[in-house]
Design a protein around this motif. Structure first.
Motif, PDB file in Angstrom:
ATOM      1  N   THR A  26       0.758  -1.508   0.112  1.00 28.67           N
ATOM      2  CA  THR A  26      -0.008  -0.141   0.291  1.00 28.67           C
ATOM      3  C   THR A  26       0.507   1.198   0.355  1.00 28.67           C
ATOM      4  OG1 THR A  26      -1.534  -0.992   1.155  1.00 28.67           O
ATOM      5  CG2 THR A  26      -1.912   1.260   1.130  1.00 28.67           C
ATOM      6  N   HIS A  27       1.682   1.068   0.573  1.00 30.82           N
ATOM      7  CA  HIS A  27       2.689   2.537   0.967  1.00 30.82           C
ATOM      8  C   HIS A  27       3.704   2.800   1.045  1.00 30.82           C
ATOM      9  CE1 HIS A  27      -0.894   4.278   3.156  1.00 30.82           C
ATOM     10  NE2 HIS A  27      -0.787   2.997   4.070  1.00 30.82           N
ATOM     11  N   ARG A  28       4.142   1.248   0.259  1.00 27.56           N
ATOM     12  CA  ARG A  28       6.221   0.722   0.377  1.00 27.56           C
ATOM     13  C   ARG A  28       6.379   2.039   1.005  1.00 27.56           C
ATOM     14  NH1 ARG A  28       6.188  -2.964  -3.919  1.00 27.56           N
ATOM     15  NH2 ARG A  28       4.379  -2.837  -5.371  1.00 27.56           N
ATOM     16  N   SER A  29       6.828   1.082   1.748  1.00 29.11           N
ATOM     17  CA  SER A  29       7.571   2.452   2.695  1.00 29.11           C
ATOM     18  C   SER A  29       8.819   1.902   2.831  1.00 29.11           C
ATOM     19  CB  SER A  29       6.592   1.282   4.508  1.00 29.11           C
ATOM     20  OG  SER A  29       5.493   1.957   4.350  1.00 29.11           O
ATOM     21  N   PHE A  30       9.461   0.001   1.941  1.00 33.75           N
ATOM     22  CA  PHE A  30      10.485   0.131   1.970  1.00 33.75           C
ATOM     23  C   PHE A  30      10.556  -0.738   0.625  1.00 33.75           C
ATOM     24  CE2 PHE A  30       8.018  -2.705   4.336  1.00 33.75           C
ATOM     25  CZ  PHE A  30       8.225  -4.770   3.645  1.00 33.75           C
ATOM     26  N   LYS A  31      11.612  -1.405   1.045  1.00 38.09           N
ATOM     27  CA  LYS A  31      12.239  -2.478  -0.173  1.00 38.09           C
ATOM     28  C   LYS A  31      13.195  -3.350  -0.250  1.00 38.09           C
ATOM     29  CE  LYS A  31      12.522   1.964  -3.630  1.00 38.09           C
ATOM     30  NZ  LYS A  31      14.090   2.479  -4.799  1.00 38.09           N
ATOM     31  N   CYS A  32      12.559  -4.845  -1.259  1.00 34.34           N
ATOM     32  CA  CYS A  32      13.282  -5.754  -0.387  1.00 34.34           C
ATOM     33  C   CYS A  32      13.013  -6.800  -1.336  1.00 34.34           C
ATOM     34  CB  CYS A  32      12.206  -6.703   0.389  1.00 34.34           C
ATOM     35  SG  CYS A  32      10.586  -7.240   0.061  1.00 34.34           S
ATOM     36  N   PRO A  33      13.697  -7.852  -1.686  1.00 34.45           N
ATOM     37  CA  PRO A  33      13.920  -8.525  -2.583  1.00 34.45           C
ATOM     38  C   PRO A  33      12.584  -8.877  -3.122  1.00 34.45           C
ATOM     39  CG  PRO A  33      15.234  -9.515  -1.236  1.00 34.45           C
ATOM     40  CD  PRO A  33      14.720  -8.523  -0.860  1.00 34.45           C
ATOM     41  N   THR A  34      11.744  -9.205  -4.750  1.00 34.79           N
ATOM     42  CA  THR A  34      10.703  -9.929  -4.870  1.00 34.79           C
ATOM     43  C   THR A  34      10.469 -11.318  -4.130  1.00 34.79           C
ATOM     44  OG1 THR A  34      11.598  -8.813  -7.050  1.00 34.79           O
ATOM     45  CG2 THR A  34       9.124 -10.419  -7.484  1.00 34.79           C
ATOM     46  N   TRP A  35      10.904 -12.055  -4.035  1.00 35.98           N
ATOM     47  CA  TRP A  35      10.610 -13.559  -3.621  1.00 35.98           C
ATOM     48  C   TRP A  35      10.216 -12.917  -2.250  1.00 35.98           C
ATOM     49  CZ3 TRP A  35      13.323 -14.808   1.273  1.00 35.98           C
ATOM     50  CH2 TRP A  35      14.260 -14.537   1.940  1.00 35.98           C
ATOM     51  N   LEU A  36      10.692 -11.920  -1.285  1.00 36.39           N
ATOM     52  CA  LEU A  36      10.181 -11.075  -0.217  1.00 36.39           C
ATOM     53  C   LEU A  36       9.329 -11.254   0.085  1.00 36.39           C
ATOM     54  CD1 LEU A  36      10.971 -11.721   3.268  1.00 36.39           C
ATOM     55  CD2 LEU A  36      12.363  -9.769   2.533  1.00 36.39           C
ATOM     56  N   GLU A  37       9.136 -10.289  -0.983  1.00 38.90           N
ATOM     57  CA  GLU A  37       7.621  -9.459  -1.124  1.00 38.90           C
ATOM     58  C   GLU A  37       6.435 -10.566  -0.899  1.00 38.90           C
ATOM     59  OE1 GLU A  37       5.439  -6.466  -4.399  1.00 38.90           O
ATOM     60  OE2 GLU A  37       7.192  -6.075  -3.350  1.00 38.90           O
ATOM     61  N   GLN A  56      10.022  -3.148  14.718  1.00 31.83           N
ATOM     62  CA  GLN A  56      11.321  -3.650  14.947  1.00 31.83           C
ATOM     63  C   GLN A  56      11.624  -5.248  14.073  1.00 31.83           C
ATOM     64  OE1 GLN A  56      13.125  -1.811  17.246  1.00 31.83           O
ATOM     65  NE2 GLN A  56      11.442  -0.780  17.410  1.00 31.83           N
ATOM     66  N   ALA A  57      10.437  -5.477  13.524  1.00 34.76           N
ATOM     67  CA  ALA A  57      11.060  -6.601  12.844  1.00 34.76           C
ATOM     68  C   ALA A  57      11.921  -6.122  11.435  1.00 34.76           C
ATOM     69  CB  ALA A  57       9.503  -7.340  12.569  1.00 34.76           C
ATOM     70  N   LEU A  58      11.096  -5.344  11.045  1.00 39.07           N
ATOM     71  CA  LEU A  58      11.525  -4.516   9.609  1.00 39.07           C
ATOM     72  C   LEU A  58      12.739  -4.402  10.410  1.00 39.07           C
ATOM     73  CD1 LEU A  58       8.969  -2.637   8.387  1.00 39.07           C
ATOM     74  CD2 LEU A  58       9.633  -4.968   7.511  1.00 39.07           C
ATOM     75  N   VAL A  59      13.432  -3.495  11.318  1.00 37.83           N
ATOM     76  CA  VAL A  59      14.919  -3.127  11.471  1.00 37.83           C
ATOM     77  C   VAL A  59      15.235  -4.638  11.651  1.00 37.83           C
ATOM     78  CG1 VAL A  59      16.059  -2.570  13.394  1.00 37.83           C
ATOM     79  CG2 VAL A  59      13.633  -1.634  13.235  1.00 37.83           C
ATOM     80  N   LEU A  60      15.176  -5.447  12.201  1.00 42.27           N
ATOM     81  CA  LEU A  60      15.950  -6.758  11.983  1.00 42.27           C
ATOM     82  C   LEU A  60      15.748  -7.309  10.499  1.00 42.27           C
ATOM     83  CD1 LEU A  60      17.322  -9.367  13.966  1.00 42.27           C
ATOM     84  CD2 LEU A  60      15.406 -10.075  13.577  1.00 42.27           C
ATOM     85  N   LEU A  61      15.184  -7.626  10.006  1.00 42.10           N
ATOM     86  CA  LEU A  61      15.242  -7.673   8.556  1.00 42.10           C
ATOM     87  C   LEU A  61      17.200  -6.653   7.514  1.00 42.10           C
ATOM     88  CD1 LEU A  61      11.819  -8.344   7.662  1.00 42.10           C
ATOM     89  CD2 LEU A  61      14.201 -10.381   7.537  1.00 42.10           C
ATOM     90  N   LEU A 112      20.014  -7.734   8.836  1.00 41.32           N
ATOM     91  CA  LEU A 112      20.295  -8.539   7.792  1.00 41.32           C
ATOM     92  C   LEU A 112      20.317  -9.053   6.546  1.00 41.32           C
ATOM     93  CD1 LEU A 112      17.999 -11.573   9.617  1.00 41.32           C
ATOM     94  CD2 LEU A 112      20.244 -11.297  10.097  1.00 41.32           C
ATOM     95  N   GLY A 113      20.144  -7.439   5.642  1.00 37.11           N
ATOM     96  CA  GLY A 113      20.013  -7.045   4.654  1.00 37.11           C
ATOM     97  C   GLY A 113      19.231  -7.277   3.496  1.00 37.11           C
ATOM     98  N   LEU A 114      17.958  -7.656   4.160  1.00 35.01           N
ATOM     99  CA  LEU A 114      16.803  -7.782   3.615  1.00 35.01           C
ATOM    100  C   LEU A 114      16.043  -7.114   3.347  1.00 35.01           C
ATOM    101  CD1 LEU A 114      16.213 -11.391   5.235  1.00 35.01           C
ATOM    102  CD2 LEU A 114      16.839 -11.782   2.745  1.00 35.01           C
TER     103      LEU A 114
END
Length: 338
Positions: free
Chosen positions: A72-83, A281-286, A289-291
């Motif tokens: 919805t808001h594109r608050s971060f980016k990540c690999p396609t598989w993780l999205e 906080q889960a996003l901070v951890l990810l 980890l570079g995810l």
């Protein structure tokens, strides 16, 4: 700028006779089956544990992260598989397909607590909580609605495929079908008899699917209802969003709703040190980890900061003006990436 009216009961009356029976049927069936949780043989501590665990996995990481903060808001980016993993977890909460969910939420932000808002509780608590879901409204369905508010999502063949032929529903069915046989196999592996293993599998199905799904439904809907009626406000956002600590606790951070309306693109919904946002906080951890990367930080104009105190909405007052342009992930709110 266009002037819009506050939501009124007239809109609900206009929808009489348009009950959305497929959704209403599922809603009623799930709630009518809830007493199964009180059958002694269908209780297990493992099953009970699956409710908070499932809420975090499918609710927080699926709905909060996948549907809300990412699509919805594109608050971060990540690999396609993780999205897509996040989104599939969200599908397992049975809150409609990702494209439709995104479209409804973006429209809510564009017209929050005004006449076009799909689920303002200023009409009535039950309407804002669940009533809007069980009626078929042309304002929140159809190709034009989805193209206007979620064109970017439906442009992805993966997400349009989930929407086609209710594929998202069958994904939920597939995930739900794993709990009973999984429990039976675990029971047999532990040396239990077939009846004991079957009861254990039943407990995982009842608590890990039925109870957990209904729980995630209601805490998600509470953001739409409770967090627009009761709580405190850090910012003047031009509508009635509030920070509700109870909803924030249940949803792992989504209840800091006034903060979210002040900075929709921000990945963090907790803006003060004690506004705990476990989803963030889960996003901070990810990120460590570079995810995930390009995580959007809150950025709110100082002029919008208001006296912090309890808030109760008023049903009357001057109408506010809202932009009529189509919202997009990049236009929802400016923010800094960190």
């Amino acid at each position: 700028m266009t002037t819009t009216r506050r939501p009124t009961l007239e809109r609900i009356r206009a929808l009489r006779g348009r009950l959305y029976w497929p959704y209403l049927g599922v809603f009623l069936a799930f709630h009518l089956l809830l007493p199964l949780a009180f059958v002694p043989q269908l209780f297990s501590w493992t099953g009970l544990l699956l409710v908070p665990v499932g809420n975090f996995v499918f609710g927080s990481m699926g709905v909060n992260v996948g549907y809300h903060r990412l699509l919805t808001h594109r608050s971060f980016k990540c690999p396609t598989w993780l999205e897509r993993t996040f989104v599939i977890l969200g599908v397992c909460s049975l809150e409609s397909g990702p494209g439709h969910w995104v479209a409804v939420h973006r429209k809510h932000h564009q017209h929050s607590d005004e006449e076009p808002d799909p689920h303002s509780p200023l009409v009535g608590f039950l309407w804002g909580h669940v009533g809007w879901l069980v009626v078929k409204s042309p304002a929140t369905s159809g190709l034009f609605f989805h193209d206007k508010y979620a064109r970017d999502v439906f442009a992805d063949p993966f997400y349009s495929g989930l929407h086609r032929n209710l594929m998202w529903f069958w994904v939920w069915v597939a995930h739900a079908s794993l709990f009973f046989p999984g429990g039976v196999l675990v029971g047999l592996a532990m040396g239990w008899s077939w009846p004991e293993a079957a009861w254990f599998g039943g407990s995982l199905l009842v608590w890990g699917v039925l109870v957990r799904t209904v729980y995630v439904w209601h805490i998600t809907w509470a953001v739409n209802s409770l967090s627009h009626l009761w709580g405190y406000r850090n910012y003047d956002t031009g509508e009635h969003s509030t920070n509700n600590w109870f909803v924030a606790l249940l949803t792992n951070g989504e209840g800091w709703h006034n903060n979210h309306h002040a900075a929709p693109r921000a990945a963090s919904h907790g803006h003060r040190w004690w506004e705990l946002d476990l989803t963030y906080q889960a996003l901070v951890l990810l990120r460590r980890l570079g995810l995930v990367w390009d995580v959007v930080a809150p950025k709110v104009a100082e002029a919008r900061v208001i006296h912090r105190g309890p808030h109760r909405p008023r049903r009357s007052g001057r109408d506010s003006a809202l932009p009529s342009s189509t919202p997009s992930p990049d236009a929802m709110q400016d923010g800094d990436e960190s």
